[in-house]
Design a protein around this motif. Structure first.
Motif, PDB file in Angstrom:
ATOM      1  N   PRO A 119      55.433  35.063  40.216  1.00  0.00           N
ATOM      2  CA  PRO A 119      56.233  34.486  41.364  1.00  0.00           C
ATOM      3  C   PRO A 119      57.127  33.645  40.569  1.00  0.00           C
ATOM      4  O   PRO A 119      57.256  33.262  39.395  1.00  0.00           O
ATOM      5  N   GLU A 120      58.290  33.204  41.316  1.00  0.00           N
ATOM      6  CA  GLU A 120      59.591  32.364  40.640  1.00  0.00           C
ATOM      7  C   GLU A 120      58.903  31.047  40.219  1.00  0.00           C
ATOM      8  O   GLU A 120      57.962  30.523  40.875  1.00  0.00           O
ATOM      9  N   GLY A 121      59.486  30.681  39.156  1.00  0.00           N
ATOM     10  CA  GLY A 121      59.171  29.420  38.258  1.00  0.00           C
ATOM     11  C   GLY A 121      57.933  29.724  37.542  1.00  0.00           C
ATOM     12  O   GLY A 121      57.247  28.459  36.895  1.00  0.00           O
ATOM     13  N   GLY A 122      57.477  30.774  37.264  1.00  0.00           N
ATOM     14  CA  GLY A 122      56.132  31.189  36.718  1.00  0.00           C
ATOM     15  C   GLY A 122      56.431  30.920  35.153  1.00  0.00           C
ATOM     16  O   GLY A 122      57.544  31.051  34.714  1.00  0.00           O
ATOM     17  N   THR A 123      55.414  31.540  34.339  1.00  0.00           N
ATOM     18  CA  THR A 123      55.708  31.375  32.908  1.00  0.00           C
ATOM     19  C   THR A 123      55.209  32.685  32.312  1.00  0.00           C
ATOM     20  O   THR A 123      54.040  33.348  32.692  1.00  0.00           O
ATOM     21  N   ILE A 124      55.991  33.045  31.214  1.00  0.00           N
ATOM     22  CA  ILE A 124      55.341  34.446  30.448  1.00  0.00           C
ATOM     23  C   ILE A 124      55.259  33.996  28.983  1.00  0.00           C
ATOM     24  O   ILE A 124      56.318  33.631  28.573  1.00  0.00           O
ATOM     25  N   ARG A 125      54.194  34.046  28.384  1.00  0.00           N
ATOM     26  CA  ARG A 125      53.940  33.798  27.066  1.00  0.00           C
ATOM     27  C   ARG A 125      53.719  34.927  26.145  1.00  0.00           C
ATOM     28  O   ARG A 125      53.064  35.864  26.610  1.00  0.00           O
TER      29      ARG A 125
ATOM     30  N   ALA B 188      50.989  37.286  28.217  1.00  0.00           N
ATOM     31  CA  ALA B 188      50.444  36.711  29.340  1.00  0.00           C
ATOM     32  C   ALA B 188      51.237  35.936  30.336  1.00  0.00           C
ATOM     33  O   ALA B 188      52.350  35.775  30.022  1.00  0.00           O
ATOM     34  N   ASP B 189      51.129  36.141  31.665  1.00  0.00           N
ATOM     35  CA  ASP B 189      51.965  35.960  32.568  1.00  0.00           C
ATOM     36  C   ASP B 189      50.673  34.797  33.828  1.00  0.00           C
ATOM     37  O   ASP B 189      49.485  34.735  33.400  1.00  0.00           O
ATOM     38  N   THR B 190      51.425  34.241  34.524  1.00  0.00           N
ATOM     39  CA  THR B 190      50.876  33.408  35.443  1.00  0.00           C
ATOM     40  C   THR B 190      51.129  33.975  37.046  1.00  0.00           C
ATOM     41  O   THR B 190      51.364  33.144  37.993  1.00  0.00           O
ATOM     42  N   GLY B 191      51.027  35.215  36.987  1.00  0.00           N
ATOM     43  CA  GLY B 191      51.084  35.980  38.136  1.00  0.00           C
ATOM     44  C   GLY B 191      50.243  36.124  38.965  1.00  0.00           C
ATOM     45  O   GLY B 191      49.012  35.257  38.814  1.00  0.00           O
ATOM     46  N   VAL B 192      50.161  37.134  39.663  1.00  0.00           N
ATOM     47  CA  VAL B 192      48.878  37.416  40.871  1.00  0.00           C
ATOM     48  C   VAL B 192      47.830  37.683  40.427  1.00  0.00           C
ATOM     49  O   VAL B 192      46.842  37.620  41.239  1.00  0.00           O
ATOM     50  N   GLY B 193      47.631  38.341  39.146  1.00  0.00           N
ATOM     51  CA  GLY B 193      46.597  38.847  38.470  1.00  0.00           C
ATOM     52  C   GLY B 193      46.043  40.156  38.965  1.00  0.00           C
ATOM     53  O   GLY B 193      46.879  40.596  39.991  1.00  0.00           O
ATOM     54  N   ILE B 194      45.025  40.677  38.301  1.00  0.00           N
ATOM     55  CA  ILE B 194      44.669  42.171  38.734  1.00  0.00           C
ATOM     56  C   ILE B 194      43.275  41.806  39.268  1.00  0.00           C
ATOM     57  O   ILE B 194      42.287  41.355  38.545  1.00  0.00           O
ATOM     58  N   PRO B 195      42.799  42.625  40.550  1.00  0.00           N
ATOM     59  CA  PRO B 195      41.416  42.412  40.851  1.00  0.00           C
ATOM     60  C   PRO B 195      40.434  43.316  39.973  1.00  0.00           C
ATOM     61  O   PRO B 195      40.629  44.241  39.156  1.00  0.00           O
ATOM     62  N   PRO B 196      39.306  42.533  39.801  1.00  0.00           N
ATOM     63  CA  PRO B 196      38.135  43.230  38.838  1.00  0.00           C
ATOM     64  C   PRO B 196      38.161  44.657  38.980  1.00  0.00           C
ATOM     65  O   PRO B 196      37.686  45.452  38.033  1.00  0.00           O
ATOM     66  N   GLU B 197      38.051  45.305  40.458  1.00  0.00           N
ATOM     67  CA  GLU B 197      37.857  46.600  40.750  1.00  0.00           C
ATOM     68  C   GLU B 197      38.678  47.513  40.294  1.00  0.00           C
ATOM     69  O   GLU B 197      38.584  48.707  40.167  1.00  0.00           O
TER      70      GLU B 197
ATOM     71  N   HIS C 214      44.441  46.346  25.750  1.00  0.00           N
ATOM     72  CA  HIS C 214      43.513  45.900  26.437  1.00  0.00           C
ATOM     73  C   HIS C 214      44.227  45.007  27.424  1.00  0.00           C
ATOM     74  O   HIS C 214      45.191  44.577  27.127  1.00  0.00           O
ATOM     75  N   ALA C 215      43.367  44.743  28.647  1.00  0.00           N
ATOM     76  CA  ALA C 215      44.093  44.062  29.672  1.00  0.00           C
ATOM     77  C   ALA C 215      42.961  43.089  30.280  1.00  0.00           C
ATOM     78  O   ALA C 215      41.699  43.611  30.395  1.00  0.00           O
ATOM     79  N   ALA C 216      43.199  41.965  30.368  1.00  0.00           N
ATOM     80  CA  ALA C 216      42.192  40.794  31.016  1.00  0.00           C
ATOM     81  C   ALA C 216      42.883  40.230  32.201  1.00  0.00           C
ATOM     82  O   ALA C 216      44.061  40.046  32.047  1.00  0.00           O
ATOM     83  N   SER C 217      42.352  39.606  33.191  1.00  0.00           N
ATOM     84  CA  SER C 217      43.088  39.265  34.330  1.00  0.00           C
ATOM     85  C   SER C 217      41.885  38.235  35.048  1.00  0.00           C
ATOM     86  O   SER C 217      40.853  38.572  34.991  1.00  0.00           O
ATOM     87  N   GLU C 218      42.583  37.478  35.843  1.00  0.00           N
ATOM     88  CA  GLU C 218      41.894  36.730  36.872  1.00  0.00           C
ATOM     89  C   GLU C 218      42.681  36.487  37.932  1.00  0.00           C
ATOM     90  O   GLU C 218      43.894  36.121  38.003  1.00  0.00           O
ATOM     91  N   VAL C 219      42.260  36.799  39.112  1.00  0.00           N
ATOM     92  CA  VAL C 219      43.168  36.860  40.494  1.00  0.00           C
ATOM     93  C   VAL C 219      43.582  35.581  40.330  1.00  0.00           C
ATOM     94  O   VAL C 219      42.693  34.516  40.526  1.00  0.00           O
ATOM     95  N   GLY C 220      45.035  35.464  40.960  1.00  0.00           N
ATOM     96  CA  GLY C 220      45.655  34.207  41.067  1.00  0.00           C
ATOM     97  C   GLY C 220      45.971  33.600  39.847  1.00  0.00           C
ATOM     98  O   GLY C 220      46.641  32.428  40.319  1.00  0.00           O
ATOM     99  N   LYS C 221      45.626  33.877  38.606  1.00  0.00           N
ATOM    100  CA  LYS C 221      45.856  33.187  37.753  1.00  0.00           C
ATOM    101  C   LYS C 221      46.769  34.008  36.537  1.00  0.00           C
ATOM    102  O   LYS C 221      47.095  33.285  35.647  1.00  0.00           O
ATOM    103  N   GLY C 222      47.044  35.290  36.813  1.00  0.00           N
ATOM    104  CA  GLY C 222      47.596  35.988  35.884  1.00  0.00           C
ATOM    105  C   GLY C 222      46.877  37.053  35.128  1.00  0.00           C
ATOM    106  O   GLY C 222      45.772  37.051  35.320  1.00  0.00           O
ATOM    107  N   ALA C 223      47.727  37.782  34.408  1.00  0.00           N
ATOM    108  CA  ALA C 223      47.073  38.831  33.643  1.00  0.00           C
ATOM    109  C   ALA C 223      47.499  38.743  32.086  1.00  0.00           C
ATOM    110  O   ALA C 223      48.801  38.236  31.786  1.00  0.00           O
TER     111      ALA C 223
END
Length: 455
Positions: free
Chosen positions: A361-367, A382-391, A433-442
């Motif tokens: 989302p706007e104002g987020g961060t990408i590292r 890494a981003d601070t986006g919506v994240g990816i669901p575990p399933e 590889h990908a790792a993510s937590e919903v609401g905290k980014g991927a």
């Protein structure tokens, strides 16, 4: 019929058993015969010497009594110096002598005769011994004929071997059928598999090589089934991805025929048509790219270059996208040189960074991090986006996967970007590889070998 594996196994096993029994019988019989014949001859000689002693003592009448006391049956002939029968046991009168005149002459001259009657078993032995009595030469011949026990043993051994052969052959028939049965099942399953029935399985519980083969077949059938399902899904997804913009193009082109449209509406419809055309173009380009990467000879032109510099250029080239959303780009890039295909890796960084920009989302961060190791380099985006669901996480590299509605609500892609990135990384013998937590980014992590062989 002889061409079937079952008949060949049975024929081979029976032949082996038959040859083994024959060789074993021949060797054991000859060895037993040689040992037994020598013992028999020594035994007969002892009896002959006893008879000679009785005869020399003038106790001829006792010879028959002595022979009756023996547990075996003997026939005795005694010849004088003229070759005439001088004395013979009563039982031997009915028996044709099993030796010739030459043997008699040989013994009368002081020789010893050892042999067997013609056409008789080897255990029917004849021994001739010379002896003297009252200054005259004599020859005693004694034949041992009570070897019926040996013959019975010989016949018994033959019957045992024959029984073993019959029983073994029956067992071989059963065992061969047991061995061939799963192969027949595999053959039948293979025919079904060739007909496109990928759900076929072979139910084999064995732990030997055939069981391993059956398990491998089942695994192959499952993988072919998965590939077939992937093919169907691929066709379905491609058809859907193509049909959707075509439907839009057909609808808006029909609407453009309306003469009552204002210039502003006409422009808006044309913009939509142009977007759908670009969408089709990207889909076609990505499909061609993916097909090229999955071919037997994918394009690969490695060269030595600076990876950190390439990442900076990609970030700069995509500045209009991330700056439009007021995103903060945090770069931590160690200096690293790699030997790789720069054009292909550039596509990887563009795809990964585009996803991060799209779903942050706007104002987020990408590292973006680049670590330089001894034999490898590691890149993290890494981003601070919506994240990816575990399933959804295990499937994000699948072609056309758009499972996350939160991330795909405003998508402009077609679900091929990450598949292409994965193929490129695998072509470079690396990992992604990908790792993510919903609401905290991927976070996407790429590990590449630092150096490759050029040429």
């Amino acid at each position: 019929m002889i061409r079937t594996l079952y008949v060949r196994l049975v024929f081979a096993f029976i032949s082996i058993v038959l040859i083994s029994l024959f060789v074993s019988f021949f060797i054991s019989t000859n060895r037993y015969r040689d040992q037994t014949v020598d013992q028999i001859d020594r035994y007969i000689i002892r009896q002959a010497k006893q008879i000679i002693t009785l005869y020399q003592a003038g106790r001829e009448e006792e010879i028959q009594t002595y022979l009756k006391t023996l547990p075996l049956q003997y026939y005795v002939w005694i010849y004088d110096k003229n070759g005439e029968i001088h004395s013979i046991t009563p039982k031997s009168k009915k028996v044709k002598r099993p030796f010739g005149q030459r043997a008699v002459d040989r013994v009368l001259k002081g020789g010893v005769y050892r042999g067997r009657p013609k056409n008789d078993p080897p255990f029917f032995r004849v021994v001739g011994l010379p002896f003297h009595m009252r200054g005259e030469r004599y020859a005693l011949f004694i034949q041992l004929r009570v070897m019926e026990m040996q013959i019975e043993m010989h016949n018994f051994l033959l019957s045992v071997l024959f029984t073993v052969f019959i029983v073994g052959s029956i067992q071989i028939l059963i065992v061969a059928r047991y061995l061939v049965k799963p192969i027949k099942a595999l053959t039948s399953a293979t025919k079904k598999l060739s007909q496109g029935k990928f759900d076929v399985r072979v139910d084999v519980k064995r732990k030997d090589e055939i069981g391993t083969l059956a398990n491998s077949f089942n695994q192959m059938a499952a993988e072919l089934g998965s590939l077939e399902q992937m093919r169907k899904d691929f066709i379905s997804n491609v058809s859907h991805e193509i049909q959707s913009p075509l439907t839009s193009l057909r609808g808006y082109s029909e609407m453009l025929k309306e003469e009552t449209l204002s210039a502003e509406e006409r422009k808006r419809y044309l913009d939509i048509i142009q977007e759908e055309i670009q969408r089709l173009s990207r889909l076609s380009e990505n499909l061609l790219k993916l097909a090229s990467l999955e071919s037997d000879h994918p394009p690969f032109r490695p060269e030595r270059y600076s990876l950190d510099e390439q990442l900076r250029r990609v970030v700069v080239a995509m500045e209009p996208q991330w700056s439009a959303k007021s995103l903060e780009l945090d770069l931590s890039l160690e200096k690293a040189d790699v030997v790789a295909d720069p054009d292909q890796l550039k596509q990887v960084w563009i795809n990964l960074l585009s996803n991060s920009v799209k779903f942050t989302p706007e104002g987020g961060t990408i590292r973006i991090r680049l670590e330089d190791g001894d034999s490898f380099v590691k890149v993290q985006i890494a981003d601070t986006g919506v994240g990816i669901p575990p399933e959804s996480l295990p499937h994000i590299f699948d072609r056309f996967f758009m499972g996350d509605r939160a991330r795909s609500r405003r998508k402009e892609g077609n679900g091929l970007g990450l598949s292409i990135a994965k193929k490129i990384i695998e072509l470079h013998q690396g990992e992604i590889h990908a790792a993510s937590e919903v609401g905290k980014g991927a976070t996407f992590t790429v590990v590449l070998p630092k150096m490759r062989q050029l040429g």
